[in-house]
Design a protein around this motif. Structure first.
Motif, PDB file in Angstrom:
ATOM      1  N   ILE A   4       0.854  -1.182   0.000  1.00 21.85           N
ATOM      2  CA  ILE A   4       0.000   0.000   0.000  1.00 21.85           C
ATOM      3  C   ILE A   4       0.888   1.229   0.000  1.00 21.85           C
ATOM      4  CG2 ILE A   4      -1.827   1.253   1.176  1.00 21.85           C
ATOM      5  CD1 ILE A   4      -2.630  -1.367   2.522  1.00 21.85           C
ATOM      6  N   ALA A   5       0.776   2.036  -1.034  1.00 26.75           N
ATOM      7  CA  ALA A   5       1.571   3.260  -1.153  1.00 26.75           C
ATOM      8  C   ALA A   5       0.753   4.454  -0.695  1.00 26.75           C
ATOM      9  CB  ALA A   5       2.009   3.465  -2.601  1.00 26.75           C
ATOM     10  N   ILE A   6       1.313   5.234   0.214  1.00 23.84           N
ATOM     11  CA  ILE A   6       0.735   6.525   0.579  1.00 23.84           C
ATOM     12  C   ILE A   6       1.526   7.590  -0.173  1.00 23.84           C
ATOM     13  CG2 ILE A   6       0.250   8.137   2.450  1.00 23.84           C
ATOM     14  CD1 ILE A   6       0.177   5.722   4.334  1.00 23.84           C
ATOM     15  N   VAL A   7       0.845   8.355  -1.011  1.00 22.73           N
ATOM     16  CA  VAL A   7       1.520   9.348  -1.845  1.00 22.73           C
ATOM     17  C   VAL A   7       2.004  10.487  -0.948  1.00 22.73           C
ATOM     18  CG1 VAL A   7       1.342  10.867  -3.845  1.00 22.73           C
ATOM     19  CG2 VAL A   7       0.005   8.747  -3.769  1.00 22.73           C
ATOM     20  N   PRO A  26      -2.346  -5.314   9.526  1.00 20.68           N
ATOM     21  CA  PRO A  26      -0.969  -5.584   9.959  1.00 20.68           C
ATOM     22  C   PRO A  26      -0.200  -6.496   9.011  1.00 20.68           C
ATOM     23  CG  PRO A  26      -2.558  -6.718  11.362  1.00 20.68           C
ATOM     24  CD  PRO A  26      -3.344  -5.790  10.507  1.00 20.68           C
ATOM     25  N   GLU A  27      -0.923  -7.209   8.162  1.00 22.38           N
ATOM     26  CA  GLU A  27      -0.253  -8.113   7.226  1.00 22.38           C
ATOM     27  C   GLU A  27       0.279  -7.405   5.988  1.00 22.38           C
ATOM     28  OE1 GLU A  27      -4.366  -7.766   5.516  1.00 22.38           O
ATOM     29  OE2 GLU A  27      -3.416  -7.647   7.471  1.00 22.38           O
ATOM     30  N   ALA A  28      -0.102  -6.130   5.797  1.00 26.47           N
ATOM     31  CA  ALA A  28       0.287  -5.397   4.594  1.00 26.47           C
ATOM     32  C   ALA A  28       1.570  -4.604   4.815  1.00 26.47           C
ATOM     33  CB  ALA A  28      -0.834  -4.448   4.171  1.00 26.47           C
ATOM     34  N   GLU A  29       2.228  -4.287   3.729  1.00 22.08           N
ATOM     35  CA  GLU A  29       3.367  -3.363   3.750  1.00 22.08           C
ATOM     36  C   GLU A  29       2.849  -1.973   3.410  1.00 22.08           C
ATOM     37  OE1 GLU A  29       7.559  -2.338   1.413  1.00 22.08           O
ATOM     38  OE2 GLU A  29       6.480  -4.189   0.953  1.00 22.08           O
ATOM     39  N   VAL A  30       2.847  -1.087   4.389  1.00 23.23           N
ATOM     40  CA  VAL A  30       2.360   0.285   4.206  1.00 23.23           C
ATOM     41  C   VAL A  30       3.577   1.198   4.137  1.00 23.23           C
ATOM     42  CG1 VAL A  30       0.960   2.140   5.163  1.00 23.23           C
ATOM     43  CG2 VAL A  30       0.243  -0.244   5.461  1.00 23.23           C
ATOM     44  N   LYS A  31       3.679   1.966   3.058  1.00 21.05           N
ATOM     45  CA  LYS A  31       4.897   2.746   2.838  1.00 21.05           C
ATOM     46  C   LYS A  31       4.568   4.162   2.372  1.00 21.05           C
ATOM     47  CE  LYS A  31       9.422   2.376   0.562  1.00 21.05           C
ATOM     48  NZ  LYS A  31      10.254   1.550  -0.358  1.00 21.05           N
ATOM     49  N   LEU A  32       5.247   5.149   2.967  1.00 23.50           N
ATOM     50  CA  LEU A  32       5.183   6.522   2.458  1.00 23.50           C
ATOM     51  C   LEU A  32       6.065   6.593   1.214  1.00 23.50           C
ATOM     52  CD1 LEU A  32       5.552   8.567   5.773  1.00 23.50           C
ATOM     53  CD2 LEU A  32       3.476   7.683   4.712  1.00 23.50           C
ATOM     54  N   CYS A  33       5.479   6.993   0.099  1.00 20.36           N
ATOM     55  CA  CYS A  33       6.180   6.921  -1.185  1.00 20.36           C
ATOM     56  C   CYS A  33       6.371   8.303  -1.794  1.00 20.36           C
ATOM     57  CB  CYS A  33       5.410   6.035  -2.153  1.00 20.36           C
ATOM     58  SG  CYS A  33       5.305   4.314  -1.602  1.00 20.36           S
ATOM     59  N   GLU A  38       7.739   3.770  -6.868  1.00 18.74           N
ATOM     60  CA  GLU A  38       7.138   3.105  -5.711  1.00 18.74           C
ATOM     61  C   GLU A  38       5.618   3.089  -5.811  1.00 18.74           C
ATOM     62  OE1 GLU A  38      10.020   3.853  -1.932  1.00 18.74           O
ATOM     63  OE2 GLU A  38       9.053   5.643  -2.776  1.00 18.74           O
ATOM     64  N   ILE A  39       5.040   4.196  -6.277  1.00 15.43           N
ATOM     65  CA  ILE A  39       3.589   4.271  -6.420  1.00 15.43           C
ATOM     66  C   ILE A  39       3.120   3.312  -7.514  1.00 15.43           C
ATOM     67  CG2 ILE A  39       1.663   5.796  -7.022  1.00 15.43           C
ATOM     68  CD1 ILE A  39       3.423   8.084  -5.776  1.00 15.43           C
ATOM     69  N   ASP A  40       3.837   3.293  -8.633  1.00 17.91           N
ATOM     70  CA  ASP A  40       3.479   2.410  -9.742  1.00 17.91           C
ATOM     71  C   ASP A  40       3.540   0.938  -9.341  1.00 17.91           C
ATOM     72  OD1 ASP A  40       3.089   4.592 -11.402  1.00 17.91           O
ATOM     73  OD2 ASP A  40       5.068   4.446 -12.354  1.00 17.91           O
ATOM     74  N   GLU A  41       4.455   0.595  -8.454  1.00 13.28           N
ATOM     75  CA  GLU A  41       4.651  -0.807  -8.068  1.00 13.28           C
ATOM     76  C   GLU A  41       3.698  -1.263  -6.964  1.00 13.28           C
ATOM     77  OE1 GLU A  41       8.753  -1.012  -7.038  1.00 13.28           O
ATOM     78  OE2 GLU A  41       9.436  -1.182  -9.135  1.00 13.28           O
ATOM     79  N   ALA A  42       2.986  -0.341  -6.346  1.00 13.29           N
ATOM     80  CA  ALA A  42       2.094  -0.688  -5.240  1.00 13.29           C
ATOM     81  C   ALA A  42       0.832  -1.380  -5.747  1.00 13.29           C
ATOM     82  CB  ALA A  42       1.726   0.556  -4.451  1.00 13.29           C
ATOM     83  N   ARG A  66       2.321  13.789 -10.144  1.00 13.21           N
ATOM     84  CA  ARG A  66       0.987  13.925 -10.740  1.00 13.21           C
ATOM     85  C   ARG A  66       0.673  12.737 -11.651  1.00 13.21           C
ATOM     86  NH1 ARG A  66      -2.742  18.228 -13.201  1.00 13.21           N
ATOM     87  NH2 ARG A  66      -1.641  19.769 -11.925  1.00 13.21           N
ATOM     88  N   ASP A  67       1.582  12.399 -12.559  1.00 14.18           N
ATOM     89  CA  ASP A  67       1.307  11.338 -13.529  1.00 14.18           C
ATOM     90  C   ASP A  67       1.143   9.985 -12.856  1.00 14.18           C
ATOM     91  OD1 ASP A  67       1.321  13.138 -15.596  1.00 14.18           O
ATOM     92  OD2 ASP A  67       3.363  12.664 -16.260  1.00 14.18           O
ATOM     93  N   SER A  68       1.902   9.734 -11.802  1.00 15.97           N
ATOM     94  CA  SER A  68       1.770   8.443 -11.116  1.00 15.97           C
ATOM     95  C   SER A  68       0.416   8.349 -10.406  1.00 15.97           C
ATOM     96  CB  SER A  68       2.916   8.229 -10.130  1.00 15.97           C
ATOM     97  OG  SER A  68       2.955   9.247  -9.157  1.00 15.97           O
ATOM     98  N   VAL A  69      -0.068   9.469  -9.864  1.00 19.33           N
ATOM     99  CA  VAL A  69      -1.399   9.473  -9.251  1.00 19.33           C
ATOM    100  C   VAL A  69      -2.458   9.233 -10.327  1.00 19.33           C
ATOM    101  CG1 VAL A  69      -3.120  10.909  -8.088  1.00 19.33           C
ATOM    102  CG2 VAL A  69      -0.753  10.902  -7.282  1.00 19.33           C
ATOM    103  N   LEU A  70      -2.322   9.881 -11.474  1.00 18.74           N
ATOM    104  CA  LEU A  70      -3.282   9.677 -12.557  1.00 18.74           C
ATOM    105  C   LEU A  70      -3.257   8.230 -13.050  1.00 18.74           C
ATOM    106  CD1 LEU A  70      -2.784  13.006 -14.537  1.00 18.74           C
ATOM    107  CD2 LEU A  70      -4.798  12.335 -13.205  1.00 18.74           C
ATOM    108  N   ARG A  71      -2.079   7.632 -13.123  1.00 20.40           N
ATOM    109  CA  ARG A  71      -2.011   6.223 -13.514  1.00 20.40           C
ATOM    110  C   ARG A  71      -2.733   5.348 -12.493  1.00 20.40           C
ATOM    111  NH1 ARG A  71       3.216   7.771 -15.281  1.00 20.40           N
ATOM    112  NH2 ARG A  71       4.207   7.103 -13.328  1.00 20.40           N
ATOM    113  N   ALA A  72      -2.517   5.629 -11.213  1.00 21.08           N
ATOM    114  CA  ALA A  72      -3.183   4.845 -10.173  1.00 21.08           C
ATOM    115  C   ALA A  72      -4.704   5.005 -10.259  1.00 21.08           C
ATOM    116  CB  ALA A  72      -2.678   5.267  -8.793  1.00 21.08           C
TER     117      ALA A  72
END
Length: 215
Positions: A4-7, A26-33, A38-42, A66-72
């Motif tokens: 899980i990526a936090i932008v 708790p089972e997830a990997e939560v990451k500030l990206c 990193e966002i694209d791979e989440a 911006r573009d990575s958010v739009l892709r997501a």
């Protein structure tokens, strides 16, 4: 492991959001990206925002995200929070700021005779910003409402609110002077004006529902 990526573009309550998500899943990997890669791979993306709209748009662009958010927005489950929800629309009255334009609509300020100019006024008019717990009416069913009763209070801190051009986007509304959209959804996107990370057990349940959601 679910990623899980936090932008993280410098304008959000990132650590509180991360703690809430990690507690809920708790089972997830939560990451500030801070990188597009990193966002694209989440597997899932959370898009928070806090502060003035113009500053949020500017810092998002300066961070090159911006573009990575739009892709997501186009291809994976995404949860927008507060200004992160507002930024999905065309424009905000706050500084007449152009935003991402993913959804048609504008972001308006609370105004009119029911409202005072600011939270320091002492008369009976409603204060701006709107701060505190407010019930959310579930306008239509959605998997992220699972286990959350209709009219459950969530925590709000905002002076502006989104007005979608398409009313079918609205899945949750609240009342402050007048009804306003506070949760929107379409396909793989769910976005809220309130703060799940500040909304106790109900907010954690919404976070867990986001982790389990398969749009």
């Amino acid at each position: 492991m679910l990623k899980i990526a936090i932008v993280d573009y410098g304008m959000g309550n990132y650590h509180s959001v991360a703690r809430a998500l990690q507690h809920a899943a708790p089972e997830a990997e939560v990451k500030l990206c801070q990188s597009a890669t990193e966002i694209d791979e989440a597997d899932r993306v959370v898009f928070p925002g806090q502060g003035a709209m113009a500053d949020c748009v500017r810092t998002l662009d300066e961070a090159g995200l911006r573009d990575s958010v739009l892709r997501a927005l186009n291809n994976k489950p995404l949860l927008g929070i507060c200004v992160g929800e507002q930024m999905l629309f065309d424009r905000s009255e706050e500084g007449n700021t152009e935003s991402l334009g993913f959804f048609k609509g504008v972001v308006r300020r609370f105004s009119g005779p029911a409202f005072g100019l600011n939270s320091a006024e002492s008369d009976d008019r409603l204060k701006v910003p709107h701060m505190g717990w407010n019930p959310v009416r579930q306008v239509r069913t959605h998997p992220l409402w699972s286990g959350i009763p209709d009219m459950t209070p969530f925590y709000f801190v905002h002076s502006y609110y989104a007005v979608p051009e398409d009313p079918q986007l609205t899945v949750g509304s609240s009342l402050y002077g007048a009804p306003f959209a506070c949760a929107i959804a379409r396909d793989n996107i769910f976005a809220v004006q309130f703060h799940p990370e500040k909304s106790a057990d109900s907010g954690l349940r919404l976070c867990r529902n986001f982790v389990d959601w398969n749009p």
